[in-house]
Design a protein around this motif. Structure first.
Motif, PDB file in Angstrom:
ATOM      1  N   LEU A 187     -67.645  34.987  41.521  1.00 37.06           N
ATOM      2  CA  LEU A 187     -67.645  33.856  40.593  1.00 37.06           C
ATOM      3  C   LEU A 187     -68.752  33.999  39.558  1.00 37.06           C
ATOM      4  O   LEU A 187     -68.533  33.783  38.352  1.00 37.06           O
ATOM      5  CB  LEU A 187     -67.829  32.543  41.366  1.00 37.06           C
ATOM      6  CG  LEU A 187     -66.611  31.960  42.067  1.00 37.06           C
ATOM      7  CD1 LEU A 187     -67.013  30.760  42.921  1.00 37.06           C
ATOM      8  CD2 LEU A 187     -65.553  31.539  41.048  1.00 37.06           C
ATOM      9  N   ALA A 188     -69.940  34.367  40.020  1.00 38.23           N
ATOM     10  CA  ALA A 188     -71.077  34.514  39.108  1.00 38.23           C
ATOM     11  C   ALA A 188     -70.863  35.668  38.132  1.00 38.23           C
ATOM     12  O   ALA A 188     -71.134  35.543  36.926  1.00 38.23           O
ATOM     13  CB  ALA A 188     -72.359  34.731  39.915  1.00 38.23           C
ATOM     14  N   LEU A 189     -70.365  36.797  38.631  1.00 42.40           N
ATOM     15  CA  LEU A 189     -70.175  37.975  37.782  1.00 42.40           C
ATOM     16  C   LEU A 189     -69.136  37.711  36.696  1.00 42.40           C
ATOM     17  O   LEU A 189     -69.365  38.029  35.515  1.00 42.40           O
ATOM     18  CB  LEU A 189     -69.755  39.168  38.636  1.00 42.40           C
ATOM     19  CG  LEU A 189     -69.495  40.486  37.898  1.00 42.40           C
ATOM     20  CD1 LEU A 189     -70.749  40.942  37.155  1.00 42.40           C
ATOM     21  CD2 LEU A 189     -69.035  41.567  38.874  1.00 42.40           C
ATOM     22  N   SER A 190     -68.005  37.145  37.072  1.00 45.30           N
ATOM     23  CA  SER A 190     -66.959  36.887  36.074  1.00 45.30           C
ATOM     24  C   SER A 190     -67.392  35.830  35.072  1.00 45.30           C
ATOM     25  O   SER A 190     -67.092  35.940  33.875  1.00 45.30           O
ATOM     26  CB  SER A 190     -65.661  36.469  36.767  1.00 45.30           C
ATOM     27  OG  SER A 190     -65.862  35.335  37.588  1.00 45.30           O
ATOM     28  N   THR A 191     -68.129  34.808  35.518  1.00 49.81           N
ATOM     29  CA  THR A 191     -68.576  33.748  34.616  1.00 49.81           C
ATOM     30  C   THR A 191     -69.666  34.243  33.677  1.00 49.81           C
ATOM     31  O   THR A 191     -69.811  33.726  32.555  1.00 49.81           O
ATOM     32  CB  THR A 191     -69.068  32.536  35.434  1.00 49.81           C
ATOM     33  OG1 THR A 191     -68.004  32.077  36.272  1.00 49.81           O
ATOM     34  CG2 THR A 191     -69.501  31.404  34.527  1.00 49.81           C
ATOM     35  N   THR A 192     -70.430  35.229  34.093  1.00 56.47           N
ATOM     36  CA  THR A 192     -71.468  35.797  33.239  1.00 56.47           C
ATOM     37  C   THR A 192     -70.882  36.592  32.079  1.00 56.47           C
ATOM     38  O   THR A 192     -71.488  36.682  31.011  1.00 56.47           O
ATOM     39  CB  THR A 192     -72.398  36.711  34.068  1.00 56.47           C
ATOM     40  OG1 THR A 192     -72.979  35.947  35.127  1.00 56.47           O
ATOM     41  CG2 THR A 192     -73.515  37.280  33.211  1.00 56.47           C
ATOM     42  N   SER A 193     -69.703  37.158  32.269  1.00 55.94           N
ATOM     43  CA  SER A 193     -69.154  38.076  31.269  1.00 55.94           C
ATOM     44  C   SER A 193     -67.934  37.545  30.530  1.00 55.94           C
ATOM     45  O   SER A 193     -67.861  37.620  29.293  1.00 55.94           O
ATOM     46  CB  SER A 193     -68.787  39.403  31.942  1.00 55.94           C
ATOM     47  OG  SER A 193     -67.902  39.189  33.040  1.00 55.94           O
TER      48      SER A 193
END
Length: 320
Positions: free
Chosen positions: A73-79
């Protein structure tokens, strides 16, 4: 080198192109990226809710799965939101500090995910090779220690990249990044200073993270040795089936990354557009496929999701 008041000159903003050479079709390209992002959000939130609500899902495997979903969730939302901003609203400009922050977060979350995949391989090793001691070995304290180790080690490795970028001078006030997100060497190559230290440190970090697939390989060698010692074929198949989800997630995570790395190093004839597309897919595909893989292959999660989806249906429909 360009300096301002004794310190390296940094541009106020960077200009993210998006996907070079495909600017005219950014609107169309955004559609699959948006769909994949929505799948990643729904899938990982569903996994987290199921694990939180179902008190029977308290085995170490589900703990690591919850950590994996949180990181995805964090990785996709960061990019992805930044990519969609470029594709939809021509929001190409990004503050220098925000660009460095995005670089740090993307590299950190990717590294932590690699560490969690190693922990999940160890979980499968203990479950198959020492099933009677599974819960005794993987206690809550051990699980927390493994998680903290993966997070702290990754953060300590990525933190120096911030300094290595800030020490570099930039000779232009308007710097164009031929990418849709900020990453270490992509920023460094735009500097007019010496980036040799950046390149060397980048290779050191990659070398350290290469220990992760080596560790996973060792775990699976031990697992296979234990499995083939089992006297019955059915027992062997059941043992191997418990590793199926993890192996699928490993393929989703490492195969695109390996292709991206090899194409950058040796694929000099591959168009730059392909490099950028593959790099983007490396960030968006794993977070969207991981919950699907575990949701389909893990009986407890699959049954819980189906129960929630069908609980408002009438008995007639259910039996039908």
């Amino acid at each position: 080198m360009t300096y301002h008041n004794g310190s390296p000159f940094h541009p106020i903003t960077f200009f993210l192109i998006g996907i070079p050479g495909l600017e005219e079709v950014h609107g169309w390209i955004s559609l699959p990226f948006c769909f994949i992002y929505i799948v990643a959000l729904l899938g990982n939130v569903t996994i987290l809710l199921v694990i939180k609500m179902d008190q029977t899902l308290r085995e170490p495997m589900f703990y690591f799965l919850a950590i994996l979903s949180t990181i995805d969730l964090a990785l996709s939302t960061t990019s992805v939101p930044r990519m969609l901003g470029i594709f939809w609203f021509n929001a190409h400009e990004i503050n220098f500090g925000a660009c460095v922050a995005q670089m740090f977060l993307i590299h950190s979350f990717t590294g932590i995910e690699a560490g969690v995949l190693v922990a999940m391989a160890f979980d499968r090793y203990v479950a198959i090779c020492a099933p009677l001691h599974y819960t005794a070995i993987l206690t809550s304290r051990v699980l927390m220690s493994i998680t903290l180790y993966a997070v702290i080690l990754t953060v300590l490795l990525i933190l120096p990249m911030i300094y290595l970028i800030y020490r570099l001078p930039f000779c232009q006030t308007h710097v164009i990044i031929p990418h849709s997100y900020c990453e270490h060497m992509g920023i460094a190559k735009l500097s007019c200073g010496n980036i040799r230290v950046n390149g060397i440190y980048g290779l050191i970090v990659v070398s350290v993270f290469l220990l992760n697939p080596v560790s996973i390989g060792i775990s699976y060698v031990c697992i296979l040795r234990a499995v083939f010692r089992l006297p019955f074929q059915d027992a062997r198949l059941r043992a191997l089936s418990t590793c199926g989800s993890h192996i699928a997630v490993l393929c989703v995570f490492y195969i695109p990354s390996l292709f991206s790395f090899l194409s950058h190093r040796f694929g000099h004839n591959i168009p730059h557009t392909i490099h950028i597309l593959v790099a983007n897919l490396c960030l968006v595909i794993p977070p969207s496929l991981n919950p699907i893989i575990y949701g389909v292959r893990t009986k407890q999660i699959r049954e819980r999701v189906l129960h929630v989806l069908l609980k408002n249906k009438t008995p007639t429909i259910l039996f039908y």
